[in-house]
Design a protein around this motif. Structure first.
Motif, PDB file in Angstrom:
ATOM      1  N   ALA A 180      -3.566   6.867  -7.515  1.00 48.76           N
ATOM      2  CA  ALA A 180      -4.495   7.411  -6.615  1.00 48.76           C
ATOM      3  C   ALA A 180      -3.970   8.298  -5.802  1.00 48.76           C
ATOM      4  O   ALA A 180      -4.531   9.326  -5.345  1.00 48.76           O
ATOM      5  CB  ALA A 180      -5.129   6.124  -5.932  1.00 48.76           C
ATOM      6  N   GLY A 181      -2.535   7.906  -5.227  1.00 52.56           N
ATOM      7  CA  GLY A 181      -1.941   8.782  -4.435  1.00 52.56           C
ATOM      8  C   GLY A 181      -1.582  10.424  -5.022  1.00 52.56           C
ATOM      9  O   GLY A 181      -1.762  11.350  -4.267  1.00 52.56           O
ATOM     10  N   ARG A 182      -1.144  10.124  -6.369  1.00 53.81           N
ATOM     11  CA  ARG A 182      -0.870  11.422  -7.133  1.00 53.81           C
ATOM     12  C   ARG A 182      -2.250  12.363  -7.061  1.00 53.81           C
ATOM     13  O   ARG A 182      -2.367  13.518  -6.694  1.00 53.81           O
ATOM     14  CB  ARG A 182      -0.563  11.090  -8.333  1.00 53.81           C
ATOM     15  CG  ARG A 182       0.934  11.113  -8.407  1.00 53.81           C
ATOM     16  CD  ARG A 182       1.407  11.333 -10.084  1.00 53.81           C
ATOM     17  NE  ARG A 182       0.945  12.631 -10.656  1.00 53.81           N
ATOM     18  CZ  ARG A 182       1.943  13.558 -10.497  1.00 53.81           C
ATOM     19  NH1 ARG A 182       3.247  13.410 -10.145  1.00 53.81           N
ATOM     20  NH2 ARG A 182       1.564  14.884 -11.232  1.00 53.81           N
ATOM     21  N   TRP A 187       9.826   1.007  -6.629  1.00 54.74           N
ATOM     22  CA  TRP A 187       8.833   0.042  -6.634  1.00 54.74           C
ATOM     23  C   TRP A 187       8.605  -0.687  -7.764  1.00 54.74           C
ATOM     24  O   TRP A 187       7.996  -1.781  -7.882  1.00 54.74           O
ATOM     25  CB  TRP A 187       7.693   1.141  -6.759  1.00 54.74           C
ATOM     26  CG  TRP A 187       7.382   1.700  -5.455  1.00 54.74           C
ATOM     27  CD1 TRP A 187       7.615   2.905  -4.876  1.00 54.74           C
ATOM     28  CD2 TRP A 187       6.822   1.091  -4.158  1.00 54.74           C
ATOM     29  NE1 TRP A 187       7.320   3.030  -3.586  1.00 54.74           N
ATOM     30  CE2 TRP A 187       6.841   1.765  -3.155  1.00 54.74           C
ATOM     31  CE3 TRP A 187       6.077  -0.299  -4.015  1.00 54.74           C
ATOM     32  CZ2 TRP A 187       6.405   1.474  -1.692  1.00 54.74           C
ATOM     33  CZ3 TRP A 187       5.736  -0.650  -2.560  1.00 54.74           C
ATOM     34  CH2 TRP A 187       5.818   0.273  -1.527  1.00 54.74           C
ATOM     35  N   LYS A 188       9.191  -0.461  -9.133  1.00 57.27           N
ATOM     36  CA  LYS A 188       9.286  -1.376 -10.317  1.00 57.27           C
ATOM     37  C   LYS A 188      10.097  -2.405 -10.092  1.00 57.27           C
ATOM     38  O   LYS A 188       9.715  -3.719 -10.330  1.00 57.27           O
ATOM     39  CB  LYS A 188       9.769  -0.471 -11.401  1.00 57.27           C
ATOM     40  CG  LYS A 188       9.541  -1.318 -12.719  1.00 57.27           C
ATOM     41  CD  LYS A 188       7.918  -1.757 -13.137  1.00 57.27           C
ATOM     42  CE  LYS A 188       8.196  -2.440 -14.679  1.00 57.27           C
ATOM     43  NZ  LYS A 188       8.994  -3.834 -14.690  1.00 57.27           N
ATOM     44  N   ARG A 189      11.319  -2.325  -9.499  1.00 62.40           N
ATOM     45  CA  ARG A 189      12.118  -3.696  -9.216  1.00 62.40           C
ATOM     46  C   ARG A 189      11.414  -4.372  -8.020  1.00 62.40           C
ATOM     47  O   ARG A 189      11.689  -5.544  -7.975  1.00 62.40           O
ATOM     48  CB  ARG A 189      13.494  -3.091  -8.451  1.00 62.40           C
ATOM     49  CG  ARG A 189      14.329  -2.206  -9.678  1.00 62.40           C
ATOM     50  CD  ARG A 189      15.570  -2.143  -9.142  1.00 62.40           C
ATOM     51  NE  ARG A 189      16.359  -3.315  -9.059  1.00 62.40           N
ATOM     52  CZ  ARG A 189      17.509  -3.337  -8.104  1.00 62.40           C
ATOM     53  NH1 ARG A 189      17.815  -2.211  -7.390  1.00 62.40           N
ATOM     54  NH2 ARG A 189      17.912  -4.504  -7.790  1.00 62.40           N
ATOM     55  N   LEU A 199       0.104  -1.744  -8.195  1.00 62.45           N
ATOM     56  CA  LEU A 199       1.038  -0.450  -7.491  1.00 62.45           C
ATOM     57  C   LEU A 199       0.861   0.638  -8.303  1.00 62.45           C
ATOM     58  O   LEU A 199       0.746   1.846  -7.831  1.00 62.45           O
ATOM     59  CB  LEU A 199       2.525  -1.157  -7.605  1.00 62.45           C
ATOM     60  CG  LEU A 199       2.785  -2.130  -6.772  1.00 62.45           C
ATOM     61  CD1 LEU A 199       4.387  -2.458  -7.132  1.00 62.45           C
ATOM     62  CD2 LEU A 199       2.364  -2.046  -5.431  1.00 62.45           C
ATOM     63  N   LEU A 200       0.752   0.496  -9.906  1.00 62.00           N
ATOM     64  CA  LEU A 200       0.387   1.936 -10.742  1.00 62.00           C
ATOM     65  C   LEU A 200      -0.965   2.399 -10.187  1.00 62.00           C
ATOM     66  O   LEU A 200      -1.140   3.904 -10.203  1.00 62.00           O
ATOM     67  CB  LEU A 200       0.570   1.383 -12.085  1.00 62.00           C
ATOM     68  CG  LEU A 200       1.951   1.244 -12.612  1.00 62.00           C
ATOM     69  CD1 LEU A 200       1.841   0.730 -14.098  1.00 62.00           C
ATOM     70  CD2 LEU A 200       2.884   2.619 -12.472  1.00 62.00           C
ATOM     71  N   GLU A 201      -1.982   1.632  -9.915  1.00 55.61           N
ATOM     72  CA  GLU A 201      -3.210   2.125  -9.656  1.00 55.61           C
ATOM     73  C   GLU A 201      -3.191   3.129  -8.260  1.00 55.61           C
ATOM     74  O   GLU A 201      -3.787   3.826  -8.172  1.00 55.61           O
ATOM     75  CB  GLU A 201      -4.244   1.064  -9.503  1.00 55.61           C
ATOM     76  CG  GLU A 201      -4.861   0.404 -10.732  1.00 55.61           C
ATOM     77  CD  GLU A 201      -5.572  -0.836 -10.467  1.00 55.61           C
ATOM     78  OE1 GLU A 201      -5.954  -1.197  -9.585  1.00 55.61           O
ATOM     79  OE2 GLU A 201      -6.005  -1.382 -11.732  1.00 55.61           O
ATOM     80  N   PHE A 231       0.743  -1.256  -0.035  1.00 57.90           N
ATOM     81  CA  PHE A 231       0.109   0.118  -0.106  1.00 57.90           C
ATOM     82  C   PHE A 231       0.893   1.384   0.064  1.00 57.90           C
ATOM     83  O   PHE A 231       0.465   2.161  -0.215  1.00 57.90           O
ATOM     84  CB  PHE A 231      -0.942   0.123   1.193  1.00 57.90           C
ATOM     85  CG  PHE A 231      -2.002  -1.265   1.139  1.00 57.90           C
ATOM     86  CD1 PHE A 231      -2.108  -1.867   0.084  1.00 57.90           C
ATOM     87  CD2 PHE A 231      -2.757  -1.434   2.420  1.00 57.90           C
ATOM     88  CE1 PHE A 231      -3.245  -2.936   0.119  1.00 57.90           C
ATOM     89  CE2 PHE A 231      -3.653  -2.402   2.450  1.00 57.90           C
ATOM     90  CZ  PHE A 231      -3.862  -3.258   1.320  1.00 57.90           C
ATOM     91  N   GLY A 232       2.088   1.157   0.306  1.00 63.39           N
ATOM     92  CA  GLY A 232       3.144   2.136   0.260  1.00 63.39           C
ATOM     93  C   GLY A 232       3.210   2.832  -1.175  1.00 63.39           C
ATOM     94  O   GLY A 232       3.913   3.964  -1.194  1.00 63.39           O
TER      95      GLY A 232
END
Length: 354
Positions: free
Chosen positions: A326-328, A105-107, A320-322, A50-51
């Motif tokens: 949402a965070g942005r 986060w991608k790695r 993670l992208l979603e 969730f981070g």
């Protein structure tokens, strides 16, 4: 019952001191002062994958050239995001910090076990300790952080004040690692879930995840911060099933309650401290700081309603992208003053003397 500010600062207060907040939510925004600089400190909650929501919040905040980040506290995933932010900024670039966050986060997603192995891991943690199913203490996070962050450079030239929280196993108390004491092991200690990882030993002390004692460290952040505006990024859902009955749902709800309880406690403490500071004769530096304090709050579950049904172990890149998006969006709403989640008033145009 009369309590001193020091009692509340150290956490030695009964639960019944206050159940109401004079810091009640209002709709407002951080106003741009005449100096064209806005000072802000961040409290970043932990909560596994969730981070990625916090990644999105930070990504949007870094777009604001006039926003000065003074201090950042974090536990678990919040600690990871905090050091990634600080490391990127230490290299002198907001864009570098954004790239560092995305790269990590991608790695992390690429290194995650396949989806079908997650149930097996969940089952293993219910019957075995990590010393049994992971005797060699393999931890992908260690290599990910070591590759991404130069901790020697970060300690030598910190870009902001850092407060990384870990829980001391022998007494359950919060331990804060500041920027000059920050190491790879300190971050691993902050993110050490005891059902998955071996405890982390630093200078003879043994640590578990910081979320058990402060998620995120809020009162220490307020004490250390020179900014009157503090933004809390909460990623663990507060709302859950009305009455979970399955073993997995019960475990998930217990985790949500556990990792939110310290934040609710600290919010209560700050409210009580604020009330006492208003009545304090003369006014100490701390009381003056509390009178100026403005807490802002972004909750992931408000922007991403499906969060409570999601797993904090899910590192699928699309998920993670979603969360990042949402965070942005949540940060953008907050910056524009359209979000109802904030307890927000004007930021100081200059830092507050410590």
């Amino acid at each position: 019952m009369k309590l001193s500010l020091n009692d509340l600062l150290t956490g030695s207060y009964p639960d019944q001191v206050t159940q109401t907040h004079p810091l009640a939510p209002v709709r407002a925004r951080i106003l741009k002062p005449r100096s064209n600089k806005r000072w802000l400190s961040l409290a970043l909650q932990g909560g596994g994958s969730f981070g990625a929501f916090t990644w999105g919040v930070l990504d949007r905040l870094l777009d604001e050239d006039d926003l000065v980040l003074d201090a950042v506290s974090g536990a678990s995933a919040g600690a990871v995001n905090a050091v990634l932010l600080a490391s990127g900024l230490s290299e002198g670039s907001r864009a570098g910090a954004q790239q560092s966050l995305e790269r990590f986060w991608k790695r992390a997603s690429d290194a995650a076990p396949k989806a079908q192995s997650s149930p097996a891991l969940a089952l293993a943690t219910t019957v075995l300790s990590p010393y049994q199913f992971n005797p060699f203490n393999l931890n992908p996070l260690k290599s990910l952080l070591a590759d991404e962050i130069d901790f020697d450079a970060l300690r030598a030239k910190p870009s902001l004040r850092l407060l990384i929280g870990a829980t001391r196993v022998r007494d359950g108390k919060l331990h804060i690692f500041r920027e000059k004491a920050l190491t790879l092991d300190a971050v691993l200690a902050s993110a050490c879930l005891p059902v998955i990882h071996h405890a982390v030993t630093i200078d003879g002390e043994v640590y578990w995840d910081g979320g058990y004692s402060a998620n995120p460290p809020l009162i220490p952040l307020v004490t250390a911060s020179r900014a009157s505006a503090v933004l809390i990024v909460q990623i663990m859902p507060t709302a859950g099933a009305e009455m979970p009955t399955s073993a997995s749902d019960i475990a998930k709800r217990m985790e949500q309650i556990t990792f939110n309880s310290s934040l609710l406690r600290d919010m209560d403490a700050l409210a009580a401290m604020r009330t006492l500071s208003d009545a304090e004769a003369g006014g100490s530096n701390l009381s003056r700081k509390l009178q100026k304090l403005r807490l802002h709050h972004i909750a992931a579950e408000t922007e991403y309603p499906m969060l409570r049904q999601s797993s904090a172990l899910n590192l699928d890149w699309q998920f993670l992208l979603e969360l990042r998006n949402a965070g942005r969006a949540a940060a953008d709403q907050w910056l524009s003053g359209k979000a109802d989640q904030s307890v927000s008033l004007a930021a100081e145009k200059e830092p507050i003397p410590l």
